[in-house]
Write a protein that holds these residues in place. Structure first.
Motif, mmCIF file in Angstrom:
data_model
loop_
_atom_site.group_PDB
_atom_site.id
_atom_site.type_symbol
_atom_site.label_atom_id
_atom_site.label_comp_id
_atom_site.label_asym_id
_atom_site.label_seq_id
_atom_site.Cartn_x
_atom_site.Cartn_y
_atom_site.Cartn_z
ATOM 1 N N ILE A 73 1.126 -0.902 0.321
ATOM 2 C CA ILE A 73 -0.136 -0.122 -0.233
ATOM 3 C C ILE A 73 0.597 1.093 0.114
ATOM 4 C CG2 ILE A 73 -2.151 1.406 0.811
ATOM 5 C CD1 ILE A 73 -2.510 -1.224 2.382
ATOM 6 N N LYS A 74 0.801 2.751 -0.924
ATOM 7 C CA LYS A 74 1.567 3.291 -0.729
ATOM 8 C C LYS A 74 0.850 4.001 -0.648
ATOM 9 C CE LYS A 74 5.294 5.338 -3.166
ATOM 10 N NZ LYS A 74 6.584 5.329 -4.210
ATOM 11 N N ILE A 75 0.580 5.503 0.274
ATOM 12 C CA ILE A 75 0.296 6.434 0.028
ATOM 13 C C ILE A 75 1.090 7.704 -0.175
ATOM 14 C CG2 ILE A 75 -0.963 8.344 1.852
ATOM 15 C CD1 ILE A 75 -2.231 5.322 1.177
ATOM 16 N N ILE B 128 -2.780 0.494 -3.921
ATOM 17 C CA ILE B 128 -3.340 -0.941 -3.501
ATOM 18 C C ILE B 128 -2.588 -1.215 -4.216
ATOM 19 C CG2 ILE B 128 -5.021 -2.342 -2.765
ATOM 20 C CD1 ILE B 128 -6.658 -0.087 -1.369
ATOM 21 N N TYR B 129 -1.960 -2.499 -3.947
ATOM 22 C CA TYR B 129 -1.156 -3.503 -4.564
ATOM 23 C C TYR B 129 -1.208 -4.476 -4.241
ATOM 24 C CZ TYR B 129 1.963 -0.392 -5.475
ATOM 25 O OH TYR B 129 2.303 0.769 -6.300
ATOM 26 N N HIS C 288 -4.512 5.511 -7.559
ATOM 27 C CA HIS C 288 -6.015 7.104 -7.555
ATOM 28 C C HIS C 288 -6.846 7.066 -6.801
ATOM 29 C CE1 HIS C 288 -3.043 8.771 -10.565
ATOM 30 N NE2 HIS C 288 -3.279 8.049 -11.342
ATOM 31 N N LEU C 289 -6.746 6.266 -5.940
ATOM 32 C CA LEU C 289 -8.374 5.923 -4.931
ATOM 33 C C LEU C 289 -8.326 7.098 -3.880
ATOM 34 C CD1 LEU C 289 -6.481 2.049 -3.965
ATOM 35 C CD2 LEU C 289 -9.065 2.934 -5.644
ATOM 36 N N LYS C 290 -9.565 6.956 -3.661
ATOM 37 C CA LYS C 290 -10.029 7.850 -2.816
ATOM 38 C C LYS C 290 -9.900 7.824 -1.638
ATOM 39 C CE LYS C 290 -14.252 10.660 -1.358
ATOM 40 N NZ LYS C 290 -15.470 10.650 -1.517
ATOM 41 N N GLU D 248 2.588 10.631 3.679
ATOM 42 C CA GLU D 248 2.896 9.539 3.130
ATOM 43 C C GLU D 248 3.961 8.573 3.906
ATOM 44 O OE1 GLU D 248 4.165 11.796 -1.276
ATOM 45 O OE2 GLU D 248 5.297 12.950 -0.053
ATOM 46 N N ILE D 249 3.394 6.920 2.865
ATOM 47 C CA ILE D 249 3.533 6.115 3.742
ATOM 48 C C ILE D 249 3.617 5.150 2.615
ATOM 49 C CG2 ILE D 249 1.323 5.899 4.615
ATOM 50 C CD1 ILE D 249 2.950 4.596 7.491
ATOM 51 N N GLU D 250 4.742 4.035 2.888
ATOM 52 C CA GLU D 250 4.825 2.712 2.380
ATOM 53 C C GLU D 250 4.496 1.439 2.968
ATOM 54 O OE1 GLU D 250 6.784 1.288 -2.235
ATOM 55 O OE2 GLU D 250 7.559 2.675 -0.630
ATOM 56 N N MET D 251 3.637 0.489 2.769
ATOM 57 C CA MET D 251 3.635 -0.668 3.411
ATOM 58 C C MET D 251 3.893 -1.722 2.959
ATOM 59 S SD MET D 251 -0.213 1.608 5.445
ATOM 60 C CE MET D 251 0.207 2.930 3.914
ATOM 61 N N PHE D 252 4.383 -3.003 3.583
ATOM 62 C CA PHE D 252 4.443 -3.952 2.489
ATOM 63 C C PHE D 252 3.798 -5.101 3.650
ATOM 64 C CE2 PHE D 252 7.783 -1.037 0.866
ATOM 65 C CZ PHE D 252 7.115 -1.806 -0.120
#
Length: 564
Positions: A73-75, A84-85, A98-100, A121-125
């Motif tokens: 997930i990358k914001i 979302i991946y 480009h999700l809401k 701004e954050i990236e999660m795995f």
């Protein structure tokens, strides 16, 4: 095996990868209409997925295209915005951009990480067991976040192992998007290749007239060549029920019936994508806004999409030899347009000179280059540019000029300015700025002693700039001392006049709270959560910092009743 035979083998369509046609389902429950196609020509990159229209609004349900688990997930403020991946057990990953916002379960996971890291701004795995999903399960709501130019869903396939994007139409999505329309060819260009070559007695590239034939094909005017020539086209594709001009799927040229130069948008690597600027006639793109795709190379570049021969798509025209040149432009459904180009040798001397402006500096793209004058210098590593060219370099009135944006840049080059006139406190607020008219823009700058260094892809003028003005914070729906019991959020605008915003943080009653940032509107928004609110008085603090460390603190208070 000769190079020509190798090319012929490469040019034949190879379907070594059997993509599953019925495994994945549509991520939307509305008819699919495209605003962007795979491989479409974008700024500095090829488009890596399909853009689905969302009826010009946000908030449509987005579903998992197949079972799997949320693996990333990358914001982000830019790019895909909220993305979302999902990794699937058959070796592919789908991407939803480009999700809401996410569905409640995934959104809770995201918010927990926002508050853990105290950043927007954050990236999660997530691990495989954290967020499993079933096919057709609601995962998010469509939006307009990040670099989106309007509400839509960016939908993408990747090979999970290599991370290469793959054309979603290969997975059966072509059956969901009706396409019976032919591609359109709008421009045909001829390029003299080599210093003494001419086309129709011109040493400059020329536009060729093309005429539409009754069968839907095109024939160009005759092309008289002395020396060598290459061709380029501007073209687009359209789908049924859709007026968008989308990108092509396949372009293939033939010389005397033999494949000469071509490409097909099935898959490519992300680190190849910037080679779009080598494929394009970059000068015309920057000067005229038209994207001419050059069907030849003057210097080879490693874009795996392209299949060509030892001549790199260049045609050497000789006396008494016939050259039948043909360009085929196709969409994924094999709706095809053919352009025939009659080529003949001409002994006539050119009457139109080239428009190359010669300078004292000639840059060779395959070599390291360094340019110095006074206290300023530019170092250009080999491979920074695609082609050799005459360079405009000068230093005057404390301004460094390093060519202009009409030339494509592939890698960073180094700009260095030495100046020992400033105190340590002054230097902390300084950077190397790009000059565009009266506007200065920030380049990240390293400072050591009296040396300022920036690594950039921006051509043009550079100066040392100082930013001592703090960012601006303006409340939108907040008035000090007012009751906000019926409000659902706090909204402010933030801006900076020079170096740009680097960080922002919000605190409610002394605790960090999440503010979401939309750079397009310069707005940050906090959605109220009861656990952060007090009955009665609430204290708000917002801190915004720019790229050289200037900060602004905005503080206010409001009242709110939690009683229903």
């Amino acid at each position: 095996m000769t190079l020509r035979l190798l090319f012929l083998l490469l040019a034949i369509p190879v379907f070594s990868q059997n993509y599953p046609k019925d495994y994945f389902k549509s991520p939307l429950d509305i008819p699919l209409h495209l605003s962007g196609s795979f491989g479409e020509l974008r700024s500095n990159h090829f488009h890596t997925g399909l853009d689905f229209k969302t009826q010009q609004k946000e908030g449509l349900n987005v579903y998992a295209s197949a079972e799997g688990y949320v693996s990333r997930i990358k914001i982000s403020t830019f790019g895909y915005g909220k993305a979302i991946y999902i990794t699937h057990p058959n070796g592919y990953t789908t991407v939803y951009g480009h999700l809401k916002k996410a569905s409640p379960t995934i959104e809770a996971y995201i918010r927990d990480n926002h508050y853990k890291e105290e950043t927007y701004e954050i990236e999660m795995f997530p691990k495989p067991g954290d967020l499993p999903v079933k096919q057709g399960e609601l995962i998010a709501f469509s939006g307009n976040s990040g670099g989106s130019g309007g509400p839509h869903l960016h939908f993408e396939f990747r090979d999970t192992q290599s991370e290469k994007p793959i054309n979603p139409l290969l997975f059966g999505f072509d059956a969901l998007i009706k396409d019976t329309k032919l591609p359109a060819v709008t421009t045909l260009m001829a390029y003299p290749v080599g210093e003494n070559s001419s086309v129709n007695q011109s040493l400059q590239p020329i536009t060729l007239n093309i005429s539409l034939q009754p069968d839907g094909s095109y024939v160009s005017e005759k092309v008289a060549v002395n020396g060598k020539v290459g061709f380029g086209i501007s073209s687009y594709d359209m789908f049924d029920f859709n007026y968008n001009k989308n990108g092509l799927y396949k372009v293939q040229s033939y010389l005397n019936g033999v494949p000469h130069f071509g490409y097909q948008f099935d898959t490519f690597a992300f680190d190849e994508s910037r080679y779009i600027n080598a494929l394009l006639d970059f000068y015309r793109f920057k000067r005229m806004g038209v994207r001419i795709q050059q069907l030849f190379m003057t210097n080879s570049y490693p874009l795996s999409l392209i299949k060509t021969n030892e001549n790199l798509g260049v045609i050497e025209v000789k006396p008494n030899l016939t050259n039948n040149y043909r360009i085929e432009v196709s969409d994924f459904n094999n709706n095809k347009v053919v352009v025939s180009v009659p080529i003949q040798y001409s002994p006539n001397q050119p009457t139109i000179a080239n428009n190359i402006k010669k300078t004292d500096y000639f840059l060779k793209a395959k070599n390291d280059n360094i340019y110095k004058k006074d206290n300023m210098s530019v170092f250009v590593p080999a491979g920074t540019f695609y082609d050799d060219f005459y360079l405009n370099f000068d230093v005057k009135d404390d301004t460094l000029t390093f060519h202009d944006e009409s030339v494509a840049v592939h890698n960073n080059f180094t700009v260095t300015i030495e100046n020992n006139k400033f105190t340590p406190a002054e230097k902390e607020k300084m950077f190397i700025a790009s000059v565009e008219g009266k506007r200065l823009s920030f380049n990240f700058t390293k400072i050591k002693d009296s040396v300022f260094t920036s690594y950039t892809k921006n051509l043009g003028k550079f100066v040392l700039a100082k930013d001592t003005t703090a960012p601006r914070i303006t409340p939108v729906n907040i008035k000090e001392g007012k009751w906000l019991s019926n409000q659902s959020n706090l909204k402010l605008t933030i801006s900076d006049n020079l170096s740009g915003i680097k960080t922002f943080s919000g605190y409610l009653n002394g605790k960090w709270v999440l503010f979401e940032y939309d750079y397009k509107t310069k707005t940050i928004v906090h959605e109220f959560e009861e656990k952060f609110l007090a009955e009665g008085r609430n204290d708000l603090k917002v801190v915004v910092t720019d790229n050289v460390g200037n900060s602004t603190i905005f503080e206010t208070h409001f009242f709110r009743s939690q009683k229903k």
